[in-house]
Design an enzyme around this catalytic site. Structure first.
Site, PDB file in Angstrom:
ATOM      1  N   LYS A  13       0.830  -1.217   0.000  1.00 34.68           N
ATOM      2  CA  LYS A  13       0.000   0.000   0.000  1.00 34.68           C
ATOM      3  C   LYS A  13       0.863   1.265   0.000  1.00 34.68           C
ATOM      4  CE  LYS A  13      -2.194  -0.886   3.884  1.00 34.68           C
ATOM      5  NZ  LYS A  13      -1.514  -2.128   4.334  1.00 34.68           N
ATOM      6  N   ARG A  88      -9.300   1.066   9.171  1.00 38.99           N
ATOM      7  CA  ARG A  88      -8.853  -0.281   9.512  1.00 38.99           C
ATOM      8  C   ARG A  88      -9.912  -1.045  10.310  1.00 38.99           C
ATOM      9  NH1 ARG A  88      -2.962   0.782   9.286  1.00 38.99           N
ATOM     10  NH2 ARG A  88      -1.796  -1.105   9.641  1.00 38.99           N
ATOM     11  N   ARG A 127      11.785  -4.727   4.678  1.00 42.88           N
ATOM     12  CA  ARG A 127      11.484  -3.322   4.370  1.00 42.88           C
ATOM     13  C   ARG A 127      12.438  -2.328   5.012  1.00 42.88           C
ATOM     14  NH1 ARG A 127       4.988  -2.653   4.793  1.00 42.88           N
ATOM     15  NH2 ARG A 127       5.351  -2.612   7.028  1.00 42.88           N
ATOM     16  N   ARG A 161      11.416  -0.087  10.477  1.00 36.64           N
ATOM     17  CA  ARG A 161      10.384   0.123  11.487  1.00 36.64           C
ATOM     18  C   ARG A 161      10.540  -0.842  12.649  1.00 36.64           C
ATOM     19  NH1 ARG A 161       4.772   0.406   8.266  1.00 36.64           N
ATOM     20  NH2 ARG A 161       4.135  -0.621  10.204  1.00 36.64           N
ATOM     21  N   ARG A 172      -0.032  -8.304  13.792  1.00 34.81           N
ATOM     22  CA  ARG A 172      -0.582  -7.319  12.850  1.00 34.81           C
ATOM     23  C   ARG A 172      -1.476  -8.011  11.819  1.00 34.81           C
ATOM     24  NH1 ARG A 172       4.829  -4.744  11.142  1.00 34.81           N
ATOM     25  NH2 ARG A 172       3.650  -3.491   9.680  1.00 34.81           N
TER      26      ARG A 172
HETATM   27  P1  AMP Z   1       1.049   0.933   9.154  1.00 28.65           P
HETATM   28  O1  AMP Z   1       2.194   1.851   8.906  1.00 28.65           O
HETATM   29  O2  AMP Z   1      -0.159   1.284   8.350  1.00 28.65           O
HETATM   30  O3  AMP Z   1       1.422  -0.515   9.035  1.00 28.65           O
HETATM   31  O4  AMP Z   1       0.630   1.160  10.685  1.00 28.65           O
HETATM   32  C1  AMP Z   1       1.525   0.873  11.743  1.00 28.65           C
HETATM   33  C2  AMP Z   1       0.759   0.738  13.056  1.00 28.65           C
HETATM   34  O5  AMP Z   1       0.087   1.968  13.353  1.00 28.65           O
HETATM   35  C3  AMP Z   1      -0.335  -0.310  13.041  1.00 28.65           C
HETATM   36  O6  AMP Z   1       0.154  -1.621  13.317  1.00 28.65           O
HETATM   37  C4  AMP Z   1      -1.258   0.215  14.144  1.00 28.65           C
HETATM   38  O7  AMP Z   1      -0.743  -0.051  15.422  1.00 28.65           O
HETATM   39  C5  AMP Z   1      -1.191   1.714  13.929  1.00 28.65           C
HETATM   40  N1  AMP Z   1      -2.220   2.196  12.960  1.00 28.65           N
HETATM   41  C6  AMP Z   1      -2.015   2.766  11.744  1.00 28.65           C
HETATM   42  N2  AMP Z   1      -3.176   3.101  11.158  1.00 28.65           N
HETATM   43  C7  AMP Z   1      -4.147   2.719  12.024  1.00 28.65           C
HETATM   44  C8  AMP Z   1      -5.564   2.778  11.985  1.00 28.65           C
HETATM   45  N3  AMP Z   1      -6.228   3.280  10.926  1.00 28.65           N
HETATM   46  N4  AMP Z   1      -6.244   2.292  13.060  1.00 28.65           N
HETATM   47  C9  AMP Z   1      -5.607   1.795  14.145  1.00 28.65           C
HETATM   48  N5  AMP Z   1      -4.264   1.696  14.234  1.00 28.65           N
HETATM   49  C10 AMP Z   1      -3.535   2.160  13.192  1.00 28.65           C
END
Ligand code: AMP
Length: 219
Positions: A13, A88, A127, A161, A172
């Site tokens: 994404k 999400r 990554r 990360r 996740r």
């Molecule tokens: P991502 O970079 O999208 O993989 O997000 C990293 C982490 O941020 C996720 O594993 C969640 O802990 C938190 N996170 C990001 N976006 C959301 C969302 N829309 N709702 C809840 N937690 C989020």
């Protein structure tokens, strides 16, 4: 044009959002990036989110809805945005619907990036990102053109990360299947869902997404 990119962690994404942002002048809105910035800056939101993010769980709906509500009001989003990692949960999707109605904006499409579960752990564990501009890379699928130098800004510093490790990835993925995958049905029922093959090479996925966007523009 206002879009959502939907898919599990590691589906690509972020990569495709960056590509679309560069090609189409749309703004990439990644709640994950915004939360990581808040953690780094030590804000109240960052303090609330940090432990949950480290464990691979989801940050509370109220926090992320608030972040997005503020962000899409900013002038740079007027031309359109790509939501990457939001919504999400079904509650976030419903809140987004209400938010867009209240701002007389609409969702043009949701692009689901479909990938094999088995590929995700490998994708996530390789990554990295440029520490300066955030451009995303992968040890085997997307290396910088010159080793150790960011293609976009020339920086030589890269970060990984904290939550991109085998232990957290499982959690996740669970959160994705439990909380986020129902959104596929939600947006299908609304008639806005489009699915692309996220297992294809990066350039091919971009082409498929461009095909979807052309069909949306023609509709
Ligand atoms: P991502 O970079 O999208 O993989 O997000 C990293 C982490 O941020 C996720 O594993 C969640 O802990 C938190 N996170 C990001 N976006 C959301 C969302 N829309 N709702 C809840 N937690 C989020």
């Amino acid at each position: 044009m206002n879009l959502i990119l939907l898919g599990p962690p590691g589906a690509g994404k972020g990569t495709q959002s960056q590509e679309l942002a560069a090609r189409r002048g749309l703004i990439q809105l990644s709640t994950g990036e915004m939360l990581r910035a808040a953690v780094k800056a030590g804000t109240e939101i960052g303090r609330k989110a940090e432990a949950v993010m480290k464990s691979g769980g989801l940050v509370s709906d109220d926090i992320v809805i608030g972040i997005i509500a503020d962000r899409i009001d900013q002038p740079d989003c007027a031309k359109g945005f790509i939501l990457d990692g939001f919504p999400r949960t079904l509650a976030q999707a419903a809140a987004l619907d209400r938010l867009l109605v209240s701002k007389t904006r609409k969702l043009d499409g949701v692009i689901e990036m479909r990938v094999d579960d088995a590929a995700l752990v490998d994708r996530i564990s390789g990554r990295s990102a440029c520490a300066k501009c955030g451009a995303g890379y992968h040890d085997s699928h997307k290396r910088p053109k010159t080793a150790g130098v960011c293609d976009v800004c020339g920086s030589t510093e890269f970060t990984r990360r904290a939550d991109d490790n085998a232990e957290t990835v499982g959690k996740r993925l669970m959160a994705y299947y439990r909380e986020t995958s129902p959104l596929i049905g939600y947006y299908f029922a609304k008639g806005v869902l489009h699915t692309v093959d996220g297992m294809a090479p990066i350039g091919e996925v971009t082409k498929q997404i461009e095909g979807v966007l052309k069909s949306l523009a023609a509709a």
